[in-house]
Write a protein that holds these residues in place. Structure first.
Motif, PDB file in Angstrom:
ATOM      1  N   ASN A  84      58.601  18.456   4.063  1.00 23.30           N
ATOM      2  CA  ASN A  84      58.370  17.098   4.303  1.00 23.30           C
ATOM      3  C   ASN A  84      56.611  16.451   4.120  1.00 23.30           C
ATOM      4  O   ASN A  84      56.100  14.727   4.861  1.00 23.30           O
ATOM      5  CB  ASN A  84      58.857  16.416   6.072  1.00 23.30           C
ATOM      6  CG  ASN A  84      59.213  15.173   6.078  1.00 23.30           C
ATOM      7  OD1 ASN A  84      59.924  14.690   4.807  1.00 23.30           O
ATOM      8  ND2 ASN A  84      60.036  14.742   7.003  1.00 23.30           N
ATOM      9  N   GLU A  85      55.440  16.745   3.313  1.00 26.69           N
ATOM     10  CA  GLU A  85      54.806  16.252   3.121  1.00 26.69           C
ATOM     11  C   GLU A  85      54.728  15.755   1.734  1.00 26.69           C
ATOM     12  O   GLU A  85      55.455  15.823   0.769  1.00 26.69           O
ATOM     13  CB  GLU A  85      53.677  17.318   3.172  1.00 26.69           C
ATOM     14  CG  GLU A  85      53.614  17.905   4.391  1.00 26.69           C
ATOM     15  CD  GLU A  85      52.551  19.321   4.321  1.00 26.69           C
ATOM     16  OE1 GLU A  85      51.761  19.292   4.753  1.00 26.69           O
ATOM     17  OE2 GLU A  85      52.960  20.102   2.989  1.00 26.69           O
ATOM     18  N   VAL A  86      54.023  14.236   2.029  1.00 28.20           N
ATOM     19  CA  VAL A  86      54.112  13.567   0.646  1.00 28.20           C
ATOM     20  C   VAL A  86      53.344  13.734  -0.332  1.00 28.20           C
ATOM     21  O   VAL A  86      52.516  14.528  -0.042  1.00 28.20           O
ATOM     22  CB  VAL A  86      53.312  12.696   0.964  1.00 28.20           C
ATOM     23  CG1 VAL A  86      53.473  11.533  -0.149  1.00 28.20           C
ATOM     24  CG2 VAL A  86      54.328  11.012   1.820  1.00 28.20           C
ATOM     25  N   VAL A  87      54.024  14.730  -1.710  1.00 22.71           N
ATOM     26  CA  VAL A  87      53.198  15.648  -2.462  1.00 22.71           C
ATOM     27  C   VAL A  87      53.254  14.570  -3.999  1.00 22.71           C
ATOM     28  O   VAL A  87      51.884  15.011  -4.775  1.00 22.71           O
ATOM     29  CB  VAL A  87      54.037  15.661  -3.472  1.00 22.71           C
ATOM     30  CG1 VAL A  87      53.448  16.689  -4.471  1.00 22.71           C
ATOM     31  CG2 VAL A  87      54.960  17.360  -2.557  1.00 22.71           C
ATOM     32  N   THR A  88      53.490  13.393  -4.163  1.00 24.81           N
ATOM     33  CA  THR A  88      52.759  12.089  -4.550  1.00 24.81           C
ATOM     34  C   THR A  88      53.994  11.188  -4.561  1.00 24.81           C
ATOM     35  O   THR A  88      55.050  10.931  -3.885  1.00 24.81           O
ATOM     36  CB  THR A  88      52.900  12.700  -6.430  1.00 24.81           C
ATOM     37  OG1 THR A  88      52.334  11.900  -7.098  1.00 24.81           O
ATOM     38  CG2 THR A  88      54.414  12.651  -7.082  1.00 24.81           C
TER      39      THR A  88
ATOM     40  N   GLN B 265      59.406   1.773  -4.731  1.00 28.01           N
ATOM     41  CA  GLN B 265      58.252   2.682  -4.597  1.00 28.01           C
ATOM     42  C   GLN B 265      58.992   3.869  -4.714  1.00 28.01           C
ATOM     43  O   GLN B 265      59.805   3.818  -3.981  1.00 28.01           O
ATOM     44  CB  GLN B 265      56.891   2.526  -3.782  1.00 28.01           C
ATOM     45  CG  GLN B 265      55.829   3.630  -4.260  1.00 28.01           C
ATOM     46  CD  GLN B 265      54.365   3.004  -3.514  1.00 28.01           C
ATOM     47  OE1 GLN B 265      54.404   2.921  -2.193  1.00 28.01           O
ATOM     48  NE2 GLN B 265      53.437   3.110  -2.987  1.00 28.01           N
ATOM     49  N   LEU B 266      58.214   5.039  -5.642  1.00 29.80           N
ATOM     50  CA  LEU B 266      59.524   6.589  -5.689  1.00 29.80           C
ATOM     51  C   LEU B 266      58.262   7.303  -4.240  1.00 29.80           C
ATOM     52  O   LEU B 266      56.840   7.423  -5.025  1.00 29.80           O
ATOM     53  CB  LEU B 266      59.158   7.597  -6.419  1.00 29.80           C
ATOM     54  CG  LEU B 266      60.505   6.810  -6.810  1.00 29.80           C
ATOM     55  CD1 LEU B 266      60.261   7.753  -8.975  1.00 29.80           C
ATOM     56  CD2 LEU B 266      61.500   7.063  -6.113  1.00 29.80           C
ATOM     57  N   MET B 267      58.487   8.311  -3.413  1.00 29.80           N
ATOM     58  CA  MET B 267      57.673   8.749  -2.756  1.00 29.80           C
ATOM     59  C   MET B 267      58.428  10.115  -2.942  1.00 29.80           C
ATOM     60  O   MET B 267      59.540  10.278  -2.545  1.00 29.80           O
ATOM     61  CB  MET B 267      57.352   8.608  -1.295  1.00 29.80           C
ATOM     62  CG  MET B 267      56.169   7.462  -1.319  1.00 29.80           C
ATOM     63  SD  MET B 267      55.831   7.733   0.327  1.00 29.80           S
ATOM     64  CE  MET B 267      55.130   5.905   0.310  1.00 29.80           C
ATOM     65  N   VAL B 268      58.052  11.708  -2.999  1.00 26.72           N
ATOM     66  CA  VAL B 268      58.648  13.150  -3.671  1.00 26.72           C
ATOM     67  C   VAL B 268      57.450  13.750  -2.050  1.00 26.72           C
ATOM     68  O   VAL B 268      56.465  13.879  -2.176  1.00 26.72           O
ATOM     69  CB  VAL B 268      57.583  13.607  -5.347  1.00 26.72           C
ATOM     70  CG1 VAL B 268      58.560  14.663  -4.515  1.00 26.72           C
ATOM     71  CG2 VAL B 268      58.356  12.892  -6.058  1.00 26.72           C
ATOM     72  N   PHE B 269      58.942  14.328  -1.659  1.00 28.92           N
ATOM     73  CA  PHE B 269      58.148  14.961  -0.556  1.00 28.92           C
ATOM     74  C   PHE B 269      58.304  16.238  -0.640  1.00 28.92           C
ATOM     75  O   PHE B 269      59.583  17.164  -1.535  1.00 28.92           O
ATOM     76  CB  PHE B 269      59.210  14.552   0.486  1.00 28.92           C
ATOM     77  CG  PHE B 269      58.940  13.331   1.188  1.00 28.92           C
ATOM     78  CD1 PHE B 269      57.777  13.250   2.071  1.00 28.92           C
ATOM     79  CD2 PHE B 269      59.609  12.105   0.585  1.00 28.92           C
ATOM     80  CE1 PHE B 269      57.576  11.757   3.064  1.00 28.92           C
ATOM     81  CE2 PHE B 269      59.274  10.808   1.289  1.00 28.92           C
ATOM     82  CZ  PHE B 269      58.199  11.111   1.771  1.00 28.92           C
ATOM     83  N   ASN B 270      57.009  17.752  -0.440  1.00 26.53           N
ATOM     84  CA  ASN B 270      58.085  18.694  -0.156  1.00 26.53           C
ATOM     85  C   ASN B 270      58.454  20.189   0.484  1.00 26.53           C
ATOM     86  O   ASN B 270      58.746  18.463   1.116  1.00 26.53           O
ATOM     87  CB  ASN B 270      56.604  20.027  -0.963  1.00 26.53           C
ATOM     88  CG  ASN B 270      55.980  19.309   0.629  1.00 26.53           C
ATOM     89  OD1 ASN B 270      56.145  19.493   1.975  1.00 26.53           O
ATOM     90  ND2 ASN B 270      54.564  19.933   0.924  1.00 26.53           N
ATOM     91  N   GLY B 271      58.733  20.748   0.763  1.00 23.85           N
ATOM     92  CA  GLY B 271      59.606  21.780   1.631  1.00 23.85           C
ATOM     93  C   GLY B 271      59.342  20.887   3.393  1.00 23.85           C
ATOM     94  O   GLY B 271      60.190  21.426   4.430  1.00 23.85           O
TER      95      GLY B 271
ATOM     96  N   ASP C 120      62.608  22.104  -3.842  1.00 28.36           N
ATOM     97  CA  ASP C 120      62.953  22.240  -2.268  1.00 28.36           C
ATOM     98  C   ASP C 120      62.495  20.836  -2.107  1.00 28.36           C
ATOM     99  O   ASP C 120      61.919  20.340  -1.359  1.00 28.36           O
ATOM    100  CB  ASP C 120      61.661  22.925  -1.466  1.00 28.36           C
ATOM    101  CG  ASP C 120      60.693  23.073  -1.583  1.00 28.36           C
ATOM    102  OD1 ASP C 120      60.323  23.153  -2.355  1.00 28.36           O
ATOM    103  OD2 ASP C 120      59.765  23.796  -0.893  1.00 28.36           O
ATOM    104  N   PHE C 121      61.968  20.179  -3.370  1.00 28.36           N
ATOM    105  CA  PHE C 121      61.284  18.631  -3.197  1.00 28.36           C
ATOM    106  C   PHE C 121      62.329  17.793  -3.585  1.00 28.36           C
ATOM    107  O   PHE C 121      63.582  18.648  -3.347  1.00 28.36           O
ATOM    108  CB  PHE C 121      60.313  18.571  -4.387  1.00 28.36           C
ATOM    109  CG  PHE C 121      59.237  18.882  -4.038  1.00 28.36           C
ATOM    110  CD1 PHE C 121      59.104  19.693  -3.784  1.00 28.36           C
ATOM    111  CD2 PHE C 121      58.089  18.445  -5.080  1.00 28.36           C
ATOM    112  CE1 PHE C 121      57.657  20.411  -3.936  1.00 28.36           C
ATOM    113  CE2 PHE C 121      57.124  19.308  -5.218  1.00 28.36           C
ATOM    114  CZ  PHE C 121      56.285  19.725  -4.848  1.00 28.36           C
ATOM    115  N   THR C 122      61.715  16.950  -2.166  1.00 31.54           N
ATOM    116  CA  THR C 122      63.081  16.196  -2.429  1.00 31.54           C
ATOM    117  C   THR C 122      62.173  14.201  -2.761  1.00 31.54           C
ATOM    118  O   THR C 122      61.279  14.704  -2.597  1.00 31.54           O
ATOM    119  CB  THR C 122      63.465  15.066  -0.624  1.00 31.54           C
ATOM    120  OG1 THR C 122      62.650  15.288   0.342  1.00 31.54           O
ATOM    121  CG2 THR C 122      64.426  16.151  -0.306  1.00 31.54           C
ATOM    122  N   VAL C 123      63.469  12.961  -2.772  1.00 31.27           N
ATOM    123  CA  VAL C 123      62.490  11.840  -3.458  1.00 31.27           C
ATOM    124  C   VAL C 123      63.186  10.489  -2.891  1.00 31.27           C
ATOM    125  O   VAL C 123      64.167  11.044  -2.499  1.00 31.27           O
ATOM    126  CB  VAL C 123      62.941  11.817  -5.342  1.00 31.27           C
ATOM    127  CG1 VAL C 123      62.604  10.405  -5.133  1.00 31.27           C
ATOM    128  CG2 VAL C 123      62.550  13.010  -5.671  1.00 31.27           C
TER     129      VAL C 123
END
Length: 169
Positions: free
Chosen positions: A149-153, A141-147, A107-110
């Motif tokens: 919609n919070e920034v994971v890293t 810059q890459l941002m990874v979001f969880n399901g 469920d992660f998105t980039v």
């Protein structure tokens, strides 16, 4: 003997099919550049460099890990282009590859950011093709979001320089 002639004919046909195709350009009556694979009077051959038309290799080492998504410390990195790399592309095309470790959850998105602005919608892959990037210095810059919609890293910023042929002759 007939087989030898057949083999020679096939080799000639194949070599002709794979020969480098030439592109010619000329200006039409309105002053617009016209490109064609058929030469005509006043046309000049255009040298095409296809080195920039390939996507960078993607590191698949993250696919071998089988860890759960809960409680993981994720890292994001941009692996292409390299930090402070100079790219030369007159069309403004830039191909970006990223890496997320460990392998991120389903469920992660980039999302990729160019100069602090998103380049498009969030996606499930870490390869991006940017079009019409202007010449000059840029940051990625890459941002990874969880399901949720919070920034994971997020990755460190990567700087690159895009050069284009000058419009001044």
């Amino acid at each position: 003997m007939a087989r030898l002639w057949l083999l020679i004919a096939l080799c000639l046909i194949c070599s002709d099919a794979y020969a480098d195709k030439k592109v010619y350009r000329w200006k039409d009556q309105n002053g617009n550049w016209v490109y064609s694979d058929t030469p005509r009077k006043g046309a000049k051959e255009v040298k095409i460099n296809t080195n920039f038309l390939t996507m960078p290799a993607t590191d698949t080492s993250v696919l071998t890990t089988s860890q759960s998504a809960s409680g993981q410390a994720y890292k994001a990195a941009i692996i292409a282009p390299n930090h402070k790399q100079t790219l030369r592309d007159n069309t403004g095309s830039v191909y970006v590859s990223g890496q997320i470790t460990p392998r991120f959850a389903k469920d992660f998105t980039v999302q990729l950011y160019l100069d602090g602005k998103p380049t498009g919608p969030k996606q499930h892959t870490v390869t991006f093709a940017l079009r019409n990037v202007p010449r000059g210095e840029h940051s990625l810059q890459l941002m990874v979001f969880n399901g949720k919609n919070e920034v994971v890293t997020k990755s460190d910023e990567t700087i690159f320089y895009l050069h284009k042929a000058s419009v001044n002759n």
